[in-house]
Structure formats: structure tokens, C-alpha cells
Design an enzyme around this catalytic site. Structure first.
Site, short mmCIF file in Angstrom:
data_model
loop_
_atom_site.label_atom_id
_atom_site.label_comp_id
_atom_site.label_asym_id
_atom_site.label_seq_id
_atom_site.Cartn_x
_atom_site.Cartn_y
_atom_site.Cartn_z
N HIS A 36 97.12 40.37 93.95
CA HIS A 36 97.99 39.47 93.22
C HIS A 36 97.16 38.49 92.41
CE1 HIS A 36 101.41 40.83 95.72
NE2 HIS A 36 102.15 40.34 94.73
N LYS B 60 98.99 32.85 93.54
CA LYS B 60 99.82 33.16 94.71
C LYS B 60 99.20 32.53 95.94
CE LYS B 60 102.28 36.87 97.05
NZ LYS B 60 103.54 36.10 96.93
#
Length: 232
Positions: A125, A129
Site C-alpha cells: 500500500h 496507510k
């Protein structure tokens, strides 16, 4: 996500009647909330529970995409029933990911009788995040645990615990989200992968979920929104 969700909702003919950010928390009261049919909540794990419960207690249906607060989800589901509202939480709203979940469960059930395959879940990600592993990776690992008897738990970035599924988390600039499940044996590998190209799929799924639960009461899941009949 908030900006992308708003853009897609407006393009689909909806009106945004309230926007809550860190600068106007005081507007998150019953009077303001009841202007809405559905609240879409994408915030942080440390504020999600409070946000969701405040909406539900005001009788407002809630779609939540915040991950990292799974231990409180049952409380939110109970609150939806208590206050005659609707609640839908998903670790990932992408249509493709939810189809991936069904493939993951089916493949795991097929691999249950093949202990020669080592199992790994891997996710990548963007660096913004906060939680690791992602809620999607946790969902994937828990689905495998439910269907493969030799797995009892998942562990983060650790290949050395028997009975555990290693979940490897990477954080890389400008990556919307990639999830891979690998079954590795001495003679071959089997892999399934979902790669998001942007955030539009997540936002669209959240808006579809809001459209689905508008006017409903109870607890719902993305399977209900997408009309998915599980094979497992």
C-alpha cells in the site's frame, strides 16, 4: 478517499449535505446528521467507533471503510439494531476485491488437503496507510484460516511460526493497493493477485453500498450489495 467518494456520489446524482473534517467536529450532532440518508465514514481507527456510534444513535445509516478497529465492530452492529438503523462495514469496497475474496475462500478450501503447500499473504500500500497489515490482508488471511485446518493464526512479517500464515506488509509511494496469496510447494506455485490501479474502485464501492442500505434497517455486507452467493 473523501474527495473521491464525493466526486463519484455527485456524478451518480446524490447530494452531499454534510462534510465532517477535523475543523468542524462540532457539526457532527443529531441536528446536522439527520439531514442525511446515509453517512460514509472513512477516517482513522482511533476515531471510527465514536463516529459510527454517533451516527447510528442519531438513526443515520452508516457505511464504514475504516480498518483497524475490528474489535468494536460487533458493538456497532448491535447499535444499528438498537437504533433501527443500518450498518455496513467492509475492509475493502472494491468490486474486484470482493470477487477476489470469494476466489480466495474457494482456493483455500481446495488446498486444505494439500499440506505440501506453504501459504503466504502479501500486501503493498501507499506510505500514508497507517495500519499494517491492511484490513483487506487480514480478511484474506482469516478466510484462509477458516478453510485450511493446518492454519490457526496469521502473523506479521514472520515466516517461522508453525501453524501461522505469514502476512507480509509493504509501504511504497503511490501504490493504491496490491494483495497476493501464494501457495508454494517444492514442485510448483499457485498465486492469486488483485492489483488496484487507483482509488476510484474503492470509492465507487462505498457509494454503491450507501445506495444499497439507504432506507434499510439491519446489518449488511458487501456480498449483499453485489449479490454474491458464496461458494464456501
Amino acid at each position: 478517499m473523501g474527495h473521491t467518494i464525493e466526486k463519484i456520489a455527485i456524478n451518480r446524482g446524490h447530494n452531499i449535505v454534510l462534510r465532517i473534517t477535523s475543523s468542524n467536529q462540532g457539526d457532527m450532532d443529531k441536528e446536522h446528521l439527520q439531514r442525511a440518508d446515509v453517512a460514509i465514514e472513512f477516517t482513522r481507527p482511533d476515531s471510527a467507533k465514536q463516529n459510527v456510534l454517533k451516527c447510528l444513535s442519531s438513526g443515520i445509516n452508516v457505511v464504514s471503510g475504516t480498518t483497524g478497529w475490528n474489535e468494536h465492530l460487533q458493538e456497532a452492529r448491535d447499535a444499528a439494531v438498537k437504533h433501527h438503523a443500518a450498518f455496513l462495514h467492509a475492509s475493502n469496497f472494491s468490486v474486484g476485491v470482493n470477487l477476489f475474496f470469494e476466489v480466495n475462500k474457494l482456493l483455500a478450501s481446495l488446498m486444505n488437503s494439500h499440506p505440501e503447500y506453504a501459504i503466504t499473504v502479501e500486501e503493498t500500500h501507499h506510505t500514508q496507510k497507517k495500519d499494517a497489515p491492511s484490513g483487506t490482508a487480514i480478511t484474506i488471511a482469516e478466510q484462509i484460516i477458516e478453510n485450511v485446518d493446518r492454519t490457526k493464526r496469521w502473523v506479521l512479517n514472520d515466516f517461522n511460526k508453525p501453524g501461522s500464515i505469514p502476512v507480509i506488509a509493504h509501504r511504497v509511494e503511490n501504490v493504491p493497493g496490491t494483495h497476493k496469496v501464494s501457495y508454494t510447494s517444492p514442485i510448483d506455485d499457485i498465486e492469486i493477485i488483485h492489483t488496484a490501479h487507483n482509488r476510484d474502485g474503492f470509492a465507487l464501492g462505498a457509494v454503491l453500498a450507501a445506495e444499497y442500505i439507504a432506507g434499510k434497517r439491519g446489518v449488511f455486507f458487501m456480498k449483499d450489495v453485489l449479490g454474491i452467493n458464496s461458494y464456501i
